[in-house]
Motif scaffolding. Structure first.
Motif, PDB file in Angstrom:
ATOM      1  N   GLY A 140       0.801  -1.224   0.000  1.00  0.00           N
ATOM      2  CA  GLY A 140       0.000   0.000   0.000  1.00  0.00           C
ATOM      3  C   GLY A 140       0.831   1.271   0.000  1.00  0.00           C
ATOM      4  O   GLY A 140       0.290   2.361  -0.200  1.00  0.00           O
ATOM      5  N   GLU A 141       2.153   1.160   0.221  1.00  0.00           N
ATOM      6  CA  GLU A 141       2.997   2.349   0.173  1.00  0.00           C
ATOM      7  C   GLU A 141       3.392   2.651  -1.272  1.00  0.00           C
ATOM      8  O   GLU A 141       3.208   1.836  -2.178  1.00  0.00           O
ATOM      9  CB  GLU A 141       4.262   2.131   1.017  1.00  0.00           C
ATOM     10  CG  GLU A 141       3.983   2.164   2.509  1.00  0.00           C
ATOM     11  CD  GLU A 141       5.258   2.323   3.321  1.00  0.00           C
ATOM     12  OE1 GLU A 141       5.250   3.130   4.263  1.00  0.00           O
ATOM     13  OE2 GLU A 141       6.261   1.637   3.012  1.00  0.00           O
ATOM     14  N   SER A 142       3.968   3.840  -1.468  1.00  0.00           N
ATOM     15  CA  SER A 142       4.418   4.219  -2.807  1.00  0.00           C
ATOM     16  C   SER A 142       5.946   4.272  -2.832  1.00  0.00           C
ATOM     17  O   SER A 142       6.582   4.619  -1.832  1.00  0.00           O
ATOM     18  CB  SER A 142       3.843   5.582  -3.184  1.00  0.00           C
ATOM     19  OG  SER A 142       4.126   6.518  -2.164  1.00  0.00           O
ATOM     20  N   VAL A 143       6.502   3.904  -3.993  1.00  0.00           N
ATOM     21  CA  VAL A 143       7.964   3.903  -4.127  1.00  0.00           C
ATOM     22  C   VAL A 143       8.335   4.460  -5.496  1.00  0.00           C
ATOM     23  O   VAL A 143       7.676   4.169  -6.495  1.00  0.00           O
ATOM     24  CB  VAL A 143       8.542   2.473  -3.913  1.00  0.00           C
ATOM     25  CG1 VAL A 143       7.949   1.454  -4.870  1.00  0.00           C
ATOM     26  CG2 VAL A 143      10.069   2.463  -4.056  1.00  0.00           C
ATOM     27  N   LEU A 144       9.385   5.274  -5.506  1.00  0.00           N
ATOM     28  CA  LEU A 144       9.931   5.814  -6.762  1.00  0.00           C
ATOM     29  C   LEU A 144      11.268   5.123  -7.026  1.00  0.00           C
ATOM     30  O   LEU A 144      12.169   5.170  -6.177  1.00  0.00           O
ATOM     31  CB  LEU A 144      10.141   7.330  -6.617  1.00  0.00           C
ATOM     32  CG  LEU A 144      10.971   8.038  -7.697  1.00  0.00           C
ATOM     33  CD1 LEU A 144      10.296   7.938  -9.069  1.00  0.00           C
ATOM     34  CD2 LEU A 144      11.160   9.523  -7.328  1.00  0.00           C
ATOM     35  N   VAL A 145      11.357   4.449  -8.193  1.00  0.00           N
ATOM     36  CA  VAL A 145      12.584   3.728  -8.553  1.00  0.00           C
ATOM     37  C   VAL A 145      13.272   4.502  -9.673  1.00  0.00           C
ATOM     38  O   VAL A 145      12.723   4.623 -10.779  1.00  0.00           O
ATOM     39  CB  VAL A 145      12.261   2.283  -9.032  1.00  0.00           C
ATOM     40  CG1 VAL A 145      13.528   1.556  -9.437  1.00  0.00           C
ATOM     41  CG2 VAL A 145      11.506   1.519  -7.956  1.00  0.00           C
ATOM     42  N   GLN A 146      14.458   5.056  -9.396  1.00  0.00           N
ATOM     43  CA  GLN A 146      15.218   5.721 -10.468  1.00  0.00           C
ATOM     44  C   GLN A 146      15.851   4.641 -11.352  1.00  0.00           C
ATOM     45  O   GLN A 146      16.176   3.560 -10.876  1.00  0.00           O
ATOM     46  CB  GLN A 146      16.315   6.628  -9.878  1.00  0.00           C
ATOM     47  CG  GLN A 146      15.788   7.723  -8.946  1.00  0.00           C
ATOM     48  CD  GLN A 146      14.984   8.808  -9.687  1.00  0.00           C
ATOM     49  OE1 GLN A 146      14.733   8.714 -10.888  1.00  0.00           O
ATOM     50  NE2 GLN A 146      14.534   9.824  -8.949  1.00  0.00           N
ATOM     51  N   ALA A 147      16.032   4.918 -12.630  1.00  0.00           N
ATOM     52  CA  ALA A 147      16.595   3.959 -13.600  1.00  0.00           C
ATOM     53  C   ALA A 147      15.816   2.638 -13.560  1.00  0.00           C
ATOM     54  O   ALA A 147      16.387   1.548 -13.423  1.00  0.00           O
ATOM     55  CB  ALA A 147      18.085   3.729 -13.342  1.00  0.00           C
ATOM     56  N   ALA A 148      14.493   2.761 -13.696  1.00  0.00           N
ATOM     57  CA  ALA A 148      13.596   1.616 -13.482  1.00  0.00           C
ATOM     58  C   ALA A 148      13.739   0.514 -14.521  1.00  0.00           C
ATOM     59  O   ALA A 148      13.262  -0.598 -14.299  1.00  0.00           O
ATOM     60  CB  ALA A 148      12.144   2.112 -13.443  1.00  0.00           C
ATOM     61  N   ALA A 149      14.339   0.812 -15.675  1.00  0.00           N
ATOM     62  CA  ALA A 149      14.479  -0.227 -16.706  1.00  0.00           C
ATOM     63  C   ALA A 149      15.872  -0.849 -16.703  1.00  0.00           C
ATOM     64  O   ALA A 149      16.188  -1.676 -17.552  1.00  0.00           O
ATOM     65  CB  ALA A 149      14.188   0.364 -18.090  1.00  0.00           C
ATOM     66  N   GLY A 150      16.708  -0.462 -15.740  1.00  0.00           N
ATOM     67  CA  GLY A 150      18.069  -1.000 -15.679  1.00  0.00           C
ATOM     68  C   GLY A 150      18.097  -2.366 -15.011  1.00  0.00           C
ATOM     69  O   GLY A 150      17.043  -2.975 -14.763  1.00  0.00           O
ATOM     70  N   GLY A 151      19.292  -2.842 -14.724  1.00  0.00           N
ATOM     71  CA  GLY A 151      19.450  -4.152 -14.105  1.00  0.00           C
ATOM     72  C   GLY A 151      18.763  -4.199 -12.744  1.00  0.00           C
ATOM     73  O   GLY A 151      17.805  -4.958 -12.536  1.00  0.00           O
ATOM     74  N   VAL A 152      19.220  -3.382 -11.810  1.00  0.00           N
ATOM     75  CA  VAL A 152      18.599  -3.363 -10.484  1.00  0.00           C
ATOM     76  C   VAL A 152      17.170  -2.840 -10.589  1.00  0.00           C
ATOM     77  O   VAL A 152      16.257  -3.335  -9.920  1.00  0.00           O
ATOM     78  CB  VAL A 152      19.410  -2.489  -9.493  1.00  0.00           C
ATOM     79  CG1 VAL A 152      18.740  -2.454  -8.130  1.00  0.00           C
ATOM     80  CG2 VAL A 152      20.848  -2.990  -9.363  1.00  0.00           C
ATOM     81  N   GLY A 153      16.957  -1.863 -11.459  1.00  0.00           N
ATOM     82  CA  GLY A 153      15.638  -1.240 -11.604  1.00  0.00           C
ATOM     83  C   GLY A 153      14.563  -2.240 -11.988  1.00  0.00           C
ATOM     84  O   GLY A 153      13.475  -2.250 -11.398  1.00  0.00           O
ATOM     85  N   GLU A 214      17.389   5.357  -5.002  1.00  0.00           N
ATOM     86  CA  GLU A 214      18.146   6.358  -5.757  1.00  0.00           C
ATOM     87  C   GLU A 214      19.535   5.810  -6.117  1.00  0.00           C
ATOM     88  O   GLU A 214      20.289   5.398  -5.243  1.00  0.00           O
ATOM     89  CB  GLU A 214      18.276   7.615  -4.882  1.00  0.00           C
ATOM     90  CG  GLU A 214      18.410   8.911  -5.631  1.00  0.00           C
ATOM     91  CD  GLU A 214      19.635   9.032  -6.490  1.00  0.00           C
ATOM     92  OE1 GLU A 214      19.515   8.839  -7.716  1.00  0.00           O
ATOM     93  OE2 GLU A 214      20.716   9.286  -5.966  1.00  0.00           O
ATOM     94  N   SER A 215      19.861   5.848  -7.408  1.00  0.00           N
ATOM     95  CA  SER A 215      21.134   5.249  -7.840  1.00  0.00           C
ATOM     96  C   SER A 215      21.887   6.130  -8.828  1.00  0.00           C
ATOM     97  O   SER A 215      22.795   5.669  -9.492  1.00  0.00           O
ATOM     98  CB  SER A 215      20.839   3.906  -8.523  1.00  0.00           C
ATOM     99  OG  SER A 215      19.991   4.113  -9.650  1.00  0.00           O
ATOM    100  N   VAL A 216      21.503   7.395  -8.930  1.00  0.00           N
ATOM    101  CA  VAL A 216      22.107   8.264  -9.953  1.00  0.00           C
ATOM    102  C   VAL A 216      23.037   9.308  -9.343  1.00  0.00           C
ATOM    103  O   VAL A 216      24.107   9.609  -9.884  1.00  0.00           O
ATOM    104  CB  VAL A 216      21.001   8.949 -10.812  1.00  0.00           C
ATOM    105  CG1 VAL A 216      21.630   9.852 -11.866  1.00  0.00           C
ATOM    106  CG2 VAL A 216      20.114   7.892 -11.477  1.00  0.00           C
TER     107      VAL A 216
END
Ligand SMILES: NC(=O)c1ccc[n+]([C@@H]2O[C@H](COP(=O)([O-])OP(=O)(O)OC[C@H]3O[C@@H](n4cnc5c(N)ncnc54)[C@H](OP(=O)(O)O)[C@@H]3O)[C@@H](O)[C@H]2O)c1
Length: 324
Positions: A140-153, A214-216
Motif C-alpha cells: 500500500g505504500e508508494s515507491v519511486l525507482v530511479q533507472a527503473a528499466a536497468g538491471g537493479v531497476g 536512488e542510484s544516480v
C-alpha cells in the motif's frame, strides 16, 4: 585462458583481451568454467577509478559469474565438478575461468539459464535489500525507482509491485518505460521530458512518495528528496552520474526524512546473513515465474569494451552479459 583486463583507469578502450594462467582453487574455493558473466554498473565505476576501495589496475573485472564447477579446492564438501553455480566475486568474472569462495555461490535452479543466473545475485539481492530490509517498504505504500528499466531497476519494479506497492519509475526512452510498465510500474516517467516530481505530486495529492530507490546521484538525489513525503525514506545505492551528492542534516531533520546507504559487497562482507536471507524467497520467485531476470544484450567476452560503452551510453535495459 582468455580474460579481459583493465590496463589503467579510464574509458572503455582501457579494456583489452589478454592471455593469463588459468587459476587454481585454494582451500574453500572452486573453479568455475564460466558460461555467462554479468556486467554491473559498478564494473564501469571501478574501471573509471571512481569506486572507493576498488581494485588497482591492471586487473580482470567482473563481480558476478555463472557456469559449471570444474575443479574443487580442499575443504569444499557440498559442491562437486559439474555443478551449475552462480556467485558474487571481488573481481575476475570477465574470463573463461574464475576461482570463487564456495560459500558465496548458489546452485542454479534447473529451469534457469546461465544468462539468467548471471543476472540474478547482484541485481535481485540489491533490489530486495534496498526495498525491504533497508527501505522498509510495506503493502500500500508508494515507491519511486530511479533507472527503473536497468538491471537493479527491473528487479526492484517487479519486487515492489508484487509486494502491493504503488510504483513510480524513471527512464530515458519510451522503450525502457514500456518495459518498466510491463513489469508492474504504475507510473512510468520519461525524465527527459517530464519532471518526476510533478508526476509524483499529481498522483499523491502533493504528499510525495514513501520511499525512493536512488542510484544516480548529482541533482537527481536532491530532487528525489523533494519528491518524498514527510517521514519519507530514501535508500541511496549508486552514483551512475559519477557525481556524488550531499545532503543537509538540517533539511532531513525539519522534514523528518531518512536517507540510508546500501552496498551489497560491503554488507556481504560485514554481515552476509542480512543480505543472503533473501536468496530462498528470490530463487523461489524466479523458479515459480513471479519474478523474471530481464536479459538485455549479450556480448562475446572479447567485446567487453563495446559492452561497457553500450551501458555507459544508456542503451541497455535489464542485464547485459558477456559470453566467454
Ligand atoms: N550499492 C550496491 O550494492 C549496488 C549494487 C548493484 C548496482 N548498484 C548501482 O545501481 C545502479 C544500477 O546498476 P545496474 O548495474 O543495474 O545498471 P543499470 O541500471 O542497468 O544502468 C544504469 C542506468 O542508469 C541510468 N542513468 C541515469 N543517469 C545516468 C548517467 N549519467 N550515466 C549512465 N547511466 C545513467 C540509465 O538509465 P536511463 O537511460 O533510463 O536513465 C542507465 O541505463 C548503478 O548506479 C550501480 O552502481 C549498486
Amino acid at each position: 585462458m582468455k580474460a579481459i583486463e583493465v590496463d589503467a583507469y579510464g574509458d572503455s578502450d582501457e579494456l583489452s583481451v589478454v592471455d593469463v594462467p588459468t587459476p587454481e582453487p585454494d582451500a574453500g574455493e572452486v573453479r568455475i568454467d564460466i558460461e555467462s558473466a554479468g556486467i554491473n554498473f559498478g564494473d564501469i565505476m571501478q574501471r573509471r577509478g571512481h569506486y572507493p576501495g576498488g581494485p588497482d589496475a591492471p586487473y580482470v573485472p567482473g563481480m558476478e559469474a555463472a557456469g559449471t564447477v570444474d575443479a574443487v579446492g580442499d575443504g569444499v564438501e557440498d559442491l562437486s565438478e559439474g555443478d551449475r553455480v552462480v556467485g558474487m566475486l571481488d573481481t575476475g568474472g570477465y574470463a573463461e575461468y574464475v576461482t570463487a569462495a564456495a560459500d558465496l555461490l548458489f546452485p542454479i535452479p534447473e529451469a534457469m539459464s546461465f544468462d539468467e543466473a548471471a543476472g540474478f545475485p547482484v541485481q535481485f539481492l540489491t533490489a530486495h535489500a534496498c526495498l525491504f530490509e533497508w527501505g522498509g517498504l510495506e503493502e500500500g505504500e508508494s515507491v519511486l525507482v530511479q533507472a527503473a528499466a536497468g538491471g537493479v531497476g527491473t528487479a526492484a519494479v517487479q519486487l515492489a509491485s508484487n509486494a502491493g506497492a504503488e510504483v513510480f519509475g524513471t527512464a530515458s526512452t519510451q522503450e525502457k518505460l514500456d518495459l518498466a510498465a510491463e513489469l508492474g510500474c504504475d507510473h512510468p516517467i520519461n525524465y527527459t521530458e517530464t519532471d518526476f516530481r510533478e508526476v509524483v505530486d499529481k498522483e499523491t495529492d502533493g504528499e510525495g512518495v514513501d520511499l525512493v530507490l536512488e542510484s544516480v546521484g548529482d541533482d537527481v538525489f536532491e530532487r528525489s528528496l523533494d519528491a518524498m513525503a514527510h517521514f519519507g525514506r530514501m535508500v541511496t545505492y549508486g552514483v551512475a552520474s559519477g557525481v556524488p551528492a550531499e545532503v543537509s542534516n538540517q533539511r532531513l531533520l525539519f522534514e523528518n526524512k531518512t536517507v540510508k546507504g546500501f552496498h551489497l559487497g560491503q554488507a556481504s562482507m560485514h554481515d552476509p546473513s542480512r543480505v543472503m536471507q533473501a536468496v530462498p524467497e528470490l530463487t523461489e520467485g524466479l523458479a515459480g515465474g513471479d519474478l523474471e531476470v530481464i536479459l538485455g544484450e549479450s556480448f562475446a567476452l572479447e567485446d567487453a569494451a563495446e559492452a561497457h560503452q553500450y551501458i555507459e551510453d544508456r542503451k541497455s535495459s535489464g542485464k547485459v552479459v558477456l559470453k566467454p
